[in-house]
Motif scaffolding. Structure first.
Motif, PDB file in Angstrom:
ATOM      1  N   CYS A   8     -40.476 -89.098 -54.327  1.00 13.94           N
ATOM      2  CA  CYS A   8     -40.292 -88.593 -55.707  1.00 13.94           C
ATOM      3  C   CYS A   8     -40.522 -87.337 -56.048  1.00 13.94           C
ATOM      4  O   CYS A   8     -41.589 -86.679 -55.869  1.00 13.94           O
ATOM      5  N   CYS A  11     -44.216 -87.530 -58.434  1.00 20.01           N
ATOM      6  CA  CYS A  11     -45.402 -87.782 -57.809  1.00 20.01           C
ATOM      7  C   CYS A  11     -45.354 -87.406 -56.391  1.00 20.01           C
ATOM      8  O   CYS A  11     -46.680 -87.602 -55.832  1.00 20.01           O
ATOM      9  N   THR A  13     -44.923 -89.156 -53.871  1.00 23.15           N
ATOM     10  CA  THR A  13     -45.101 -90.242 -52.841  1.00 23.15           C
ATOM     11  C   THR A  13     -43.634 -90.653 -52.248  1.00 23.15           C
ATOM     12  O   THR A  13     -42.581 -90.483 -52.741  1.00 23.15           O
TER      13      THR A  13
HETATM   14 ZN   LIG Z   1     -43.006 -91.001 -58.513  1.00 26.94          ZN
END
Ligand SMILES: [Zn+2]
Length: 95
Positions: A8, A11, A13
């Motif tokens: 992502c 973030c 992740t």
């Molecule tokens: Zn994210």
């Protein structure tokens, strides 16, 4: 076939699932991190104004005294994108 890990852009992740296609026919991805403020993204944006790094640069340039048209020219985005980004991120810069 080589699998490229998809993370992502917001973030970082890797808990990502496919999420249909954009109107331009690009694969969309969905971030499953519940704390993440950005849910859907694509990997290669045609519209640079959507990139988080560009949005950050818009705010940085405004803080350093660049005008809206300066910022738009340097980043190759629309002045309207600059205005709407500043309105969302830091309205006090638009005085
Ligand atoms: Zn994210």
């Amino acid at each position: 076939m080589v699998e490229v890990p998809i993370i992502c852009p917001n973030c970082q992740t890797d808990d990502i699932v496919k999420h249909g296609f954009s109107t331009a026919g690009k694969q969309r991805y969905y971030c499953r991190n519940k704390q993440c403020s950005r849910k859907v993204f694509i990997l290669k944006y045609t519209n640079k104004g959507h990139l988080p790094i560009v949005k950050k640069t818009i705010v940085d340039m405004a803080i350093n005294g660049s005008g809206i048209r300066d910022t738009a020219r340097v980043l190759e985005i629309s002045p309207l994108t600059v205005i709407s980004t500043l309105k969302k991120k830091n309205p006090s810069l638009l005085t």
